[in-house]
Write an enzyme that holds these catalytic residues in place. Structure first.
Site, PDB file in Angstrom:
ATOM      1  N   ASP A  53      -0.357   4.418   1.130  1.00  0.00           N
ATOM      2  CA  ASP A  53      -0.762   5.400   2.136  1.00  0.00           C
ATOM      3  C   ASP A  53      -0.005   5.146   3.436  1.00  0.00           C
ATOM      4  OD1 ASP A  53      -2.275   2.971   2.350  1.00  0.00           O
ATOM      5  OD2 ASP A  53      -3.743   3.968   3.614  1.00  0.00           O
ATOM      6  N   GLU A 103      -5.146   1.373   2.881  1.00  0.00           N
ATOM      7  CA  GLU A 103      -4.876   0.343   3.887  1.00  0.00           C
ATOM      8  C   GLU A 103      -4.899   0.921   5.291  1.00  0.00           C
ATOM      9  OE1 GLU A 103      -2.734  -2.318   6.585  1.00  0.00           O
ATOM     10  OE2 GLU A 103      -2.191  -0.264   6.064  1.00  0.00           O
ATOM     11  N   GLU A 104      -4.340   2.092   5.471  1.00  0.00           N
ATOM     12  CA  GLU A 104      -4.243   2.685   6.805  1.00  0.00           C
ATOM     13  C   GLU A 104      -5.592   3.098   7.378  1.00  0.00           C
ATOM     14  OE1 GLU A 104      -1.775   2.184   8.476  1.00  0.00           O
ATOM     15  OE2 GLU A 104       0.001   2.241   7.201  1.00  0.00           O
ATOM     16  N   HIS A 131       0.849  -1.192   0.000  1.00  0.00           N
ATOM     17  CA  HIS A 131       0.000   0.000   0.000  1.00  0.00           C
ATOM     18  C   HIS A 131       0.879   1.234   0.000  1.00  0.00           C
ATOM     19  CE1 HIS A 131       0.440   0.915   4.370  1.00  0.00           C
ATOM     20  NE2 HIS A 131       0.538  -0.396   4.489  1.00  0.00           N
ATOM     21  N   ASP A 146       6.266   1.058   7.439  1.00  0.00           N
ATOM     22  CA  ASP A 146       4.907   0.660   7.076  1.00  0.00           C
ATOM     23  C   ASP A 146       4.363   1.633   6.044  1.00  0.00           C
ATOM     24  OD1 ASP A 146       2.287  -0.255   6.973  1.00  0.00           O
ATOM     25  OD2 ASP A 146       1.737   0.532   8.921  1.00  0.00           O
TER      26      ASP A 146
END
Length: 192
Positions: free
Chosen positions: A82, A147-148, A80, A113
């Site tokens: 974001d 995703e976040e 991802h 991440d």
């Protein structure tokens, strides 16, 4: 040149890729930052020789599908683009979107991440292609932008584009170590 030697010789290039990615504020509430990061991912995949396509679905930022390599097997790589919010900002020792290398550690929002995982995979495929001449399996990158915030529209993505995502295996965004220091290997995520 061996793969290991190639990676060592290109480590500054790969660190630059990571710093470039981490300089983009791809926060969920910043559509322009999300778009800039999607464009960065798209450009990097194309540099590797991938074909790319934007996948629209639901009310989410567009996902990116990149395909490269060839062979009897196909690997789907999920990532991802974001990142988590930066608040509280006063706890940062430096600007979260101005990557800083301190004592051999890179500090920037998204470094672990998930931009670190994403860049590591791109760098690995770059090194493999450069040292072996080709990537011996088909690789599909699915890179999403929500995703976040819980990938609320992931079901819509799979419903609309699932046939494009078929693969023999999947590498998910990240993992870690358990309490005893052993690598984790997780099966099943996002309710799928």
């Amino acid at each position: 040149m061996s793969l290991r030697e190639f990676v060592r010789a290109n480590q500054d290039r790969y660190l630059e890729w990571l710093c470039d990615a981490c300089s983009i504020p791809s926060l969920p509430e910043d559509p322009q930052g999300l778009e800039r990061m999607a464009e960065w991912c798209e450009a990097k995949l194309r540099e590797l020789g991938a074909t790319t396509e934007r996948l629209a679905y639901g009310r989410a930022p567009q996902a990116l599908l990149g395909e490269l390599g060839s062979g009897e097997r196909t690997l789907l790589v999920y990532d991802h683009y974001d990142v988590q919010p930066v608040d509280p900002l006063e706890l940062w020792a430096s600007d979260p979107f101005s990557p800083e290398l301190r004592d051999g550690v890179l500090y920037a929002r998204g470094c672990a991440d998930n931009k670190g995982d994403l860049v590591a995979r791109l760098a690995g495929l770059h090194a493999l292609g450069e040292t072996r001449g080709s990537i011996p399996v088909g690789v599909k990158f699915l890179i999403e932008g929500e995703e976040e915030t819980g990938s609320r529209n992931f079901d819509a993505l799979v419903s609309r584009h699932g046939e494009r995502l078929v693969a023999d295996g999947c590498v998910w965004e990240g993992a870690g170590l358990d309490h005893a220091g052993r690598p984790e290997f997780v099966f099943g995520a996002k309710g799928l």
